[in-house]
Design a protein around this motif. Structure first.
Motif, PDB file in Angstrom:
ATOM      1  N   GLU A  86       0.834  -1.210   0.000  1.00  0.00           N
ATOM      2  CA  GLU A  86       0.000   0.000   0.000  1.00  0.00           C
ATOM      3  C   GLU A  86       0.864   1.253   0.000  1.00  0.00           C
ATOM      4  N   ILE A  87       0.389   2.252  -0.748  1.00  0.00           N
ATOM      5  CA  ILE A  87       1.069   3.549  -0.818  1.00  0.00           C
ATOM      6  C   ILE A  87       0.032   4.626  -0.520  1.00  0.00           C
ATOM      7  N   PHE A  88       0.368   5.518   0.385  1.00  0.00           N
ATOM      8  CA  PHE A  88      -0.489   6.642   0.748  1.00  0.00           C
ATOM      9  C   PHE A  88       0.134   7.899   0.157  1.00  0.00           C
ATOM     10  N   ARG A  89      -0.537   8.526  -0.769  1.00  0.00           N
ATOM     11  CA  ARG A  89      -0.021   9.754  -1.379  1.00  0.00           C
ATOM     12  C   ARG A  89      -0.835  10.941  -0.885  1.00  0.00           C
ATOM     13  N   GLY A  90      -0.171  11.803  -0.129  1.00  0.00           N
ATOM     14  CA  GLY A  90      -0.822  12.996   0.391  1.00  0.00           C
ATOM     15  C   GLY A  90      -1.407  12.791   1.778  1.00  0.00           C
ATOM     16  N   ARG A  91      -1.646  13.923   2.419  1.00  0.00           N
ATOM     17  CA  ARG A  91      -2.204  13.903   3.774  1.00  0.00           C
ATOM     18  C   ARG A  91      -3.572  13.225   3.819  1.00  0.00           C
ATOM     19  N   GLU A  92      -4.392  13.494   2.798  1.00  0.00           N
ATOM     20  CA  GLU A  92      -5.745  12.943   2.779  1.00  0.00           C
ATOM     21  C   GLU A  92      -5.727  11.421   2.799  1.00  0.00           C
ATOM     22  N   ALA A  93      -4.784  10.814   2.091  1.00  0.00           N
ATOM     23  CA  ALA A  93      -4.684   9.353   2.073  1.00  0.00           C
ATOM     24  C   ALA A  93      -4.274   8.826   3.450  1.00  0.00           C
ATOM     25  N   PHE A  94      -3.378   9.535   4.128  1.00  0.00           N
ATOM     26  CA  PHE A  94      -2.975   9.169   5.490  1.00  0.00           C
ATOM     27  C   PHE A  94      -4.192   9.185   6.413  1.00  0.00           C
ATOM     28  N   VAL A  95      -4.984  10.251   6.324  1.00  0.00           N
ATOM     29  CA  VAL A  95      -6.172  10.382   7.165  1.00  0.00           C
ATOM     30  C   VAL A  95      -7.169   9.274   6.842  1.00  0.00           C
ATOM     31  N   ALA A  96      -7.429   9.031   5.554  1.00  0.00           N
ATOM     32  CA  ALA A  96      -8.395   8.012   5.150  1.00  0.00           C
ATOM     33  C   ALA A  96      -7.979   6.622   5.632  1.00  0.00           C
ATOM     34  N   ALA A  97      -6.700   6.305   5.503  1.00  0.00           N
ATOM     35  CA  ALA A  97      -6.219   4.982   5.917  1.00  0.00           C
ATOM     36  C   ALA A  97      -6.373   4.790   7.419  1.00  0.00           C
ATOM     37  N   ASN A  98      -5.992   5.789   8.192  1.00  0.00           N
ATOM     38  CA  ASN A  98      -6.087   5.666   9.646  1.00  0.00           C
ATOM     39  C   ASN A  98      -7.536   5.705  10.120  1.00  0.00           C
ATOM     40  N   ALA A  99      -8.374   6.497   9.463  1.00  0.00           N
ATOM     41  CA  ALA A  99      -9.778   6.594   9.853  1.00  0.00           C
ATOM     42  C   ALA A  99     -10.546   5.297   9.561  1.00  0.00           C
ATOM     43  N   SER A 100     -10.024   4.493   8.644  1.00  0.00           N
ATOM     44  CA  SER A 100     -10.709   3.248   8.293  1.00  0.00           C
ATOM     45  C   SER A 100     -10.355   2.088   9.228  1.00  0.00           C
ATOM     46  N   LEU A 101      -9.382   2.289  10.107  1.00  0.00           N
ATOM     47  CA  LEU A 101      -8.981   1.224  11.024  1.00  0.00           C
ATOM     48  C   LEU A 101     -10.063   0.947  12.055  1.00  0.00           C
ATOM     49  N   ALA A 102     -10.185  -0.301  12.438  1.00  0.00           N
ATOM     50  CA  ALA A 102     -11.174  -0.684  13.453  1.00  0.00           C
ATOM     51  C   ALA A 102     -10.827  -0.062  14.798  1.00  0.00           C
ATOM     52  N   GLY A 103     -11.839   0.135  15.634  1.00  0.00           N
ATOM     53  CA  GLY A 103     -11.603   0.598  17.001  1.00  0.00           C
ATOM     54  C   GLY A 103     -11.124   2.031  17.104  1.00  0.00           C
ATOM     55  N   GLN A 104     -11.758   2.929  16.378  1.00  0.00           N
ATOM     56  CA  GLN A 104     -11.339   4.324  16.411  1.00  0.00           C
ATOM     57  C   GLN A 104     -11.314   4.886  17.832  1.00  0.00           C
ATOM     58  N   HIS A 105     -10.383   5.770  18.059  1.00  0.00           N
ATOM     59  CA  HIS A 105     -10.155   6.458  19.341  1.00  0.00           C
ATOM     60  C   HIS A 105      -9.629   5.523  20.413  1.00  0.00           C
ATOM     61  N   GLY A 106      -9.100   4.375  20.011  1.00  0.00           N
ATOM     62  CA  GLY A 106      -8.552   3.453  20.980  1.00  0.00           C
ATOM     63  C   GLY A 106      -7.102   3.099  20.723  1.00  0.00           C
ATOM     64  N   TRP A 107      -6.468   3.740  19.759  1.00  0.00           N
ATOM     65  CA  TRP A 107      -5.084   3.412  19.428  1.00  0.00           C
ATOM     66  C   TRP A 107      -4.111   4.128  20.343  1.00  0.00           C
ATOM     67  N   LEU A 108      -3.124   3.392  20.826  1.00  0.00           N
ATOM     68  CA  LEU A 108      -2.072   3.951  21.684  1.00  0.00           C
ATOM     69  C   LEU A 108      -0.709   3.613  21.075  1.00  0.00           C
ATOM     70  N   PHE A 109       0.205   4.558  21.123  1.00  0.00           N
ATOM     71  CA  PHE A 109       1.530   4.389  20.543  1.00  0.00           C
ATOM     72  C   PHE A 109       2.582   4.723  21.601  1.00  0.00           C
ATOM     73  N   GLU A 110       3.503   3.803  21.812  1.00  0.00           N
ATOM     74  CA  GLU A 110       4.573   4.003  22.786  1.00  0.00           C
ATOM     75  C   GLU A 110       5.914   3.923  22.059  1.00  0.00           C
ATOM     76  N   VAL A 111       6.647   5.025  22.081  1.00  0.00           N
ATOM     77  CA  VAL A 111       7.944   5.062  21.412  1.00  0.00           C
ATOM     78  C   VAL A 111       8.961   4.283  22.231  1.00  0.00           C
ATOM     79  N   MET A 112       9.548   3.289  21.601  1.00  0.00           N
ATOM     80  CA  MET A 112      10.581   2.502  22.250  1.00  0.00           C
ATOM     81  C   MET A 112      11.968   3.084  21.949  1.00  0.00           C
ATOM     82  N   ARG A 113      12.134   3.584  20.696  1.00  0.00           N
ATOM     83  CA  ARG A 113      13.442   4.117  20.302  1.00  0.00           C
ATOM     84  C   ARG A 113      13.304   4.965  19.041  1.00  0.00           C
ATOM     85  N   VAL A 114      14.085   6.036  18.978  1.00  0.00           N
ATOM     86  CA  VAL A 114      14.198   6.868  17.779  1.00  0.00           C
ATOM     87  C   VAL A 114      15.675   7.090  17.511  1.00  0.00           C
TER      88      VAL A 114
END
Length: 130
Positions: free
Chosen positions: A37-65
């Motif tokens: 999959e390729i997301f071109r543009g901000r709108e595609a990023f938003v659409a892809a994430n908005a289509s994921l199941a369980g909206q408003h329940g995603w948590l992200f923990e940075v382990m390393r950068v």
């Protein structure tokens, strides 16, 4: 690089349009090689994430950068409250003008040690807890 840590912190709000506006360039390209999959543009990023199941329940923990110039890599633990999904995302970010212009992400999910490899290497069950 605080930009990448700030990006993942903002992702915890699950407000995809706000994240895209603040952290991504207009011509952002996101790539998920595992599914092609390729997301071109901000709108595609938003659409892809908005289509994921369980909206408003995603948590992200940075382990390393890790950063070098206009490039960064991040290792992030991903959790989903409603579905109890746990994964790791290894992401490679290209930065331009203080925003992410390209992001290549590899997603992994917990696996057990294959039978043919049991006892060959040292194992730590805590390490496998995503």
């Amino acid at each position: 690089m605080s930009l990448i840590r700030d990006f993942w912190t903002a992702m915890n709000g699950n407000e995809w349009a706000a994240v895209a506006e603040h952290f991504l360039t207009d011509d952002f390209v996101g790539i998920w090689p595992q599914t092609g999959e390729i997301f071109r543009g901000r709108e595609a990023f938003v659409a892809a994430n908005a289509s994921l199941a369980g909206q408003h329940g995603w948590l992200f923990e940075v382990m390393r950068v890790v950063t070098e110039g206009d490039h960064a890599a991040s290792d992030v633990r991903v959790m989903q409250r409603d579905l109890h999904m746990i994964a790791r995302a290894a992401s490679f970010h290209d930065i331009r003008d203080g925003k992410i212009c390209k992001q290549v992400e590899f997603w992994s999910y917990p696996n057990s040690i294959p039978e043919w490899r049991r006892g060959v290497l040292e194992s730590d069950p805590n390490l496998a807890k995503f």
